[in-house]
Design an enzyme around this catalytic site. Structure first.
Site, PDB file in Angstrom:
ATOM      1  CG  HIS A 134      40.195  49.556  34.934  1.00  0.00           C
ATOM      2  ND1 HIS A 134      40.045  50.866  35.339  1.00  0.00           N
ATOM      3  CD2 HIS A 134      40.219  48.814  36.079  1.00  0.00           C
ATOM      4  CE1 HIS A 134      39.991  50.917  36.663  1.00  0.00           C
ATOM      5  NE2 HIS A 134      40.082  49.688  37.134  1.00  0.00           N
ATOM      6  CG  PHE A 135      35.376  46.036  32.061  1.00  0.00           C
ATOM      7  CD1 PHE A 135      34.051  46.005  32.465  1.00  0.00           C
ATOM      8  CD2 PHE A 135      35.710  46.824  30.960  1.00  0.00           C
ATOM      9  CE1 PHE A 135      33.079  46.755  31.811  1.00  0.00           C
ATOM     10  CE2 PHE A 135      34.754  47.574  30.297  1.00  0.00           C
ATOM     11  CZ  PHE A 135      33.434  47.540  30.724  1.00  0.00           C
TER      12      PHE A 135
END
Length: 386
Positions: free
Chosen positions: A224-225
């Protein structure tokens, strides 16, 4: 656990009967809203620029605000105190008291950058569908479009944008590439390019995308970012740089100068994919060699900051001063960029440019270690250097 990576969807998917992001729930549900972006930049001539353009941030903010109305966040970010510290760097500090009390415990080793995905531990397939704003997918016809309740087919693994239930800024979200593939927190070229597309789609320099590796205060081992909106210049963005290489693709490599955290900056390129490949190559070298790192994607996706730190390692060896440990500030991408979230009013009131500088300086790798890593990264890019 990082102040900027805590509680990512932590209350989702763990209550009986909730619709989560597992494949079975998605296939049985009414679908997810879908934002389709064009890979082609506006003005390139490959799309009809006379057509009205969808505004990505307007869609994101509208859905994010609706989540706030429904009470999905742990605190009201608009009620949290924020200030810019006097001095030439303009470090930004924010007070969110008690944020550490709501954190999900880290469920993996903090001394290994690459670790296998473990479906028995918390991951983003367990968050509630109500926390998802929409899918984020490339358009098949180079046009931007938005669809409500688009069905998810059995063969798909959608990219989703979900809220961070414990936000540190307005519009604080998570970009989760190919969520059903259950990828560990390990960067790859395809996912990195997706994050750059999201930064570009926002069409403002004030919406930034961040990434934390394991060992650099990512708290969930599911790829994830993060991103959020702040209409201020981050200190790292206005820091002087020194040019160290130019690649055949037109990408330029710089190093930060006169900043407490050491790092590299990537800019330019003949096309967006050139910048993405170059920066992701450097990140992949870091993770393959078990070196923790943080990334800031800035300036419409046109500048990539690769920031090097060793805070967790030094803390494990008892090398961090006690007064810093007591603040419970854990440096992730936002902190290293100069946006510092504080959990105690005392620290917020007493913060100064000097105290923040010393905190970040203690976080960074040494000059000798940075030189060694920099030379190795340039070596990995050597065939592309002009």
């Amino acid at each position: 656990m990082s102040s900027s990576q805590s509680n990512e969807g932590q209350n989702g998917g763990e209550e009986s009967g909730r619709n989560c992001l597992s494949r079975c729930c998605l296939l049985q549900g009414s679908g997810l809203s879908l934002y389709c972006f064009s890979k082609v930049e506006k003005g390139s001539g490959s799309s009809d620029n006379n057509e009205p353009q969808l505004n990505f941030l307007e869609k994101l903010f509208k859905e994010w605000d609706y989540c706030k109305v429904r009470g999905l966040f742990h605190h009201d970010i608009s009620a949290c105190e924020t200030k810019i510290l006097p001095g030439r760097y303009g470090f930004i500090t924010q007070l969110i008291e008690g944020r550490d009390l709501k954190k999900r415990p880290t469920e993996f080793r903090i001394d290994k950058v690459l670790q296998p995905f473990d479906g028995n531990k918390f991951n983003f397939t367990k968050i509630g569908q109500e926390e998802v704003l929409f899918r984020f997918e490339a358009s098949e016809n180079d046009k931007t479009d938005f669809f409500y309740n688009a069905p998810v087919t059995a063969s798909e693994s959608p990219n989703v944008i979900a809220i961070n239930v414990s936000p540190i800024g307005y519009g604080h979200v998570l970009l989760i590439p190919r969520v059903l593939d259950c990828l560990p927190q390990r960067l790859d070229e395809k996912s990195f390019l997706l994050a750059i597309y999201m930064a570009r789609e926002a069409k403002t320099p004030y919406f930034r995308v961040g990434y934390n590796s394991l060992g650099a205060f990512a708290t969930i081992n599911h790829l994830h970012f993060q991103a959020f909106y702040l209409m201020e210049t981050f200190p790292v963005e206005k820091t002087p740089t020194q040019s160290i290489a130019t690649l055949t693709s037109g990408v330029k490599v710089f190093q930060l100068t006169d900043y407490p955290v050491r790092g590299l900056v990537f800019e330019g390129g003949n096309k967006i994919e050139d910048l993405s490949v170059t920066a992701s190559t450097a990140c992949i070298f870091m993770q393959d060699n078990d070196i923790p790192y943080n990334v800031l994607i800035s300036d419409y996706g046109k500048r990539i900051f690769l920031l090097l730190q060793c805070f967790a390692e030094k803390r494990a060896h008892g090398e961090i001063r006690q007064e810093i440990l007591e603040t419970q500030m854990n440096p992730a991408a936002w902190e290293l960029s100069g946006y510092i979230v504080m959990k105690r009013r005392k620290d917020y009131q007493e913060a100064s440019e000097d105290t923040i500088w010393r905190f970040l300086d203690e976080t960074s790798v040494s000059a000798e270690r940075f030189k060694e890593i920099k030379e190795c990264i340039l070596g990995s890019l050597s065939t592309k250097i002009a």
